[in-house]
Design a protein around this motif. Structure first.
Motif, PDB file in Angstrom:
ATOM      1  N   TRP A  73      -2.973   8.254  -3.309  1.00 47.71           N
ATOM      2  CA  TRP A  73      -2.795   7.066  -2.342  1.00 47.71           C
ATOM      3  C   TRP A  73      -2.402   5.935  -3.646  1.00 47.71           C
ATOM      4  CZ3 TRP A  73      -2.078   6.456   2.445  1.00 47.71           C
ATOM      5  CH2 TRP A  73      -2.719   7.601   3.326  1.00 47.71           C
ATOM      6  N   ILE A  74      -2.641   6.212  -4.668  1.00 44.48           N
ATOM      7  CA  ILE A  74      -1.973   5.423  -5.833  1.00 44.48           C
ATOM      8  C   ILE A  74      -0.692   5.398  -5.894  1.00 44.48           C
ATOM      9  CG2 ILE A  74      -1.898   4.793  -8.223  1.00 44.48           C
ATOM     10  CD1 ILE A  74      -5.113   5.416  -8.477  1.00 44.48           C
ATOM     11  N   SER A  75       0.065   6.707  -5.779  1.00 48.62           N
ATOM     12  CA  SER A  75       1.421   6.672  -5.895  1.00 48.62           C
ATOM     13  C   SER A  75       2.167   6.473  -4.651  1.00 48.62           C
ATOM     14  CB  SER A  75       1.792   8.411  -6.021  1.00 48.62           C
ATOM     15  OG  SER A  75       1.197   9.079  -5.026  1.00 48.62           O
ATOM     16  N   VAL A  76       1.286   6.630  -3.407  1.00 45.08           N
ATOM     17  CA  VAL A  76       2.022   5.787  -2.145  1.00 45.08           C
ATOM     18  C   VAL A  76       1.919   4.332  -2.279  1.00 45.08           C
ATOM     19  CG1 VAL A  76       1.614   5.541   0.153  1.00 45.08           C
ATOM     20  CG2 VAL A  76       1.444   7.782  -0.895  1.00 45.08           C
ATOM     21  N   ALA A  77       1.075   3.853  -2.946  1.00 46.20           N
ATOM     22  CA  ALA A  77       1.098   2.180  -2.897  1.00 46.20           C
ATOM     23  C   ALA A  77       2.259   1.896  -4.122  1.00 46.20           C
ATOM     24  CB  ALA A  77      -0.111   2.008  -3.357  1.00 46.20           C
ATOM     25  N   ALA A  78       2.186   2.638  -5.120  1.00 49.41           N
ATOM     26  CA  ALA A  78       3.002   2.133  -6.176  1.00 49.41           C
ATOM     27  C   ALA A  78       4.595   2.351  -5.418  1.00 49.41           C
ATOM     28  CB  ALA A  78       3.068   3.170  -7.417  1.00 49.41           C
ATOM     29  N   VAL A  79       4.913   3.424  -4.779  1.00 47.79           N
ATOM     30  CA  VAL A  79       6.189   3.401  -4.289  1.00 47.79           C
ATOM     31  C   VAL A  79       6.408   2.211  -3.087  1.00 47.79           C
ATOM     32  CG1 VAL A  79       7.598   4.960  -2.691  1.00 47.79           C
ATOM     33  CG2 VAL A  79       6.475   5.926  -4.563  1.00 47.79           C
ATOM     34  N   ALA A  80       5.536   1.868  -2.513  1.00 53.24           N
ATOM     35  CA  ALA A  80       5.627   1.056  -1.418  1.00 53.24           C
ATOM     36  C   ALA A  80       5.942  -0.319  -2.205  1.00 53.24           C
ATOM     37  CB  ALA A  80       4.188   0.633  -0.669  1.00 53.24           C
ATOM     38  N   GLY A  85       9.833  -4.243  -3.559  1.00 60.91           N
ATOM     39  CA  GLY A  85      10.466  -5.382  -5.000  1.00 60.91           C
ATOM     40  C   GLY A  85      11.816  -5.023  -4.840  1.00 60.91           C
ATOM     41  N   PHE A  86      12.569  -3.875  -4.514  1.00 64.33           N
ATOM     42  CA  PHE A  86      13.752  -3.736  -4.351  1.00 64.33           C
ATOM     43  C   PHE A  86      14.550  -4.440  -3.317  1.00 64.33           C
ATOM     44  CE2 PHE A  86      13.270   0.191  -6.980  1.00 64.33           C
ATOM     45  CZ  PHE A  86      13.723  -0.364  -8.078  1.00 64.33           C
ATOM     46  N   TYR A  87      13.645  -4.489  -2.098  1.00 66.53           N
ATOM     47  CA  TYR A  87      14.316  -5.072  -0.832  1.00 66.53           C
ATOM     48  C   TYR A  87      14.209  -6.656  -1.053  1.00 66.53           C
ATOM     49  CZ  TYR A  87      14.383  -6.456   4.145  1.00 66.53           C
ATOM     50  OH  TYR A  87      14.602  -7.036   5.193  1.00 66.53           O
ATOM     51  N   LEU A  88      13.186  -7.114  -1.745  1.00 65.85           N
ATOM     52  CA  LEU A  88      13.304  -8.565  -1.807  1.00 65.85           C
ATOM     53  C   LEU A  88      13.791  -9.174  -3.123  1.00 65.85           C
ATOM     54  CD1 LEU A  88       9.564  -9.170  -0.388  1.00 65.85           C
ATOM     55  CD2 LEU A  88      11.398  -9.473   0.804  1.00 65.85           C
TER      56      LEU A  88
END
Length: 161
Positions: A73-80, A85-88
């Protein structure tokens, strides 16, 4: 001979020097019906130990398992966070460039920002002053005490003469 052996074992038992085998001999000796009169006082203790040795705990004890932390879940949160960040990225950079030099290109926008800041300061100031409103009541109370001070002055004038 047996009596001397038991007395020696009792002395060792009281000093905490007996082995388990010697303690079993003492328990066996004191489980008999007939004992020497001067050793009668030890019988309840050793019969209790024999009875207590037969007891068993029969209830189930639930063992708690330790929770393992799921690192997926930490890796999923990091990807999110990265995707967000890239989107905004573009709107944040554009707004940063607008504030980069501390000036605004449009005076209307600067006026809006100043009014927002002043409104925020005003609301915080009003919260602070609302908690101090009780001081006006204290002032009224001290004014009443001033009247009492005048009464005291007049009574002191009357009683001096």
């Amino acid at each position: 001979m047996v009596l001397n052996n038991i007395e020696d074992l009792l002395e060792k038992y009281e000093n905490g020097e007996t082995t388990l085998k010697e303690e079993q001999q003492l328990k066996h000796y004191f489980s008999q019906e007939t004992l020497e009169p001067h050793l009668e006082m030890y019988k309840p203790m050793f019969t209790y130990f024999l009875g207590n040795q037969q007891e068993q705990f029969t209830k189930d004890l639930p063992l708690k398992t330790t929770r393992t932390f799921n690192y997926k879940w930490i890796s999923v949160a990091a990807v999110a966070v990265l995707m967000l960040g890239f989107y905004l990225k573009e709107p944040i950079v554009a707004s940063y460039e607008e504030y980069a030099y501390g000036t605004f290109n449009k005076p209307e926008k600067a006026l809006d920002e100043v009014t927002k800041s002043l409104a925020m300061i005003s609301s915080h100031f009003n919260k602070g002053t609302s908690t101090v409103n009780y001081l006006s009541e204290v002032k009224k109370g001290t004014a009443t005490l001033d009247y009492l001070n005048e009464i005291e002055n007049t009574t002191s004038i009357i009683f001096k003469n």
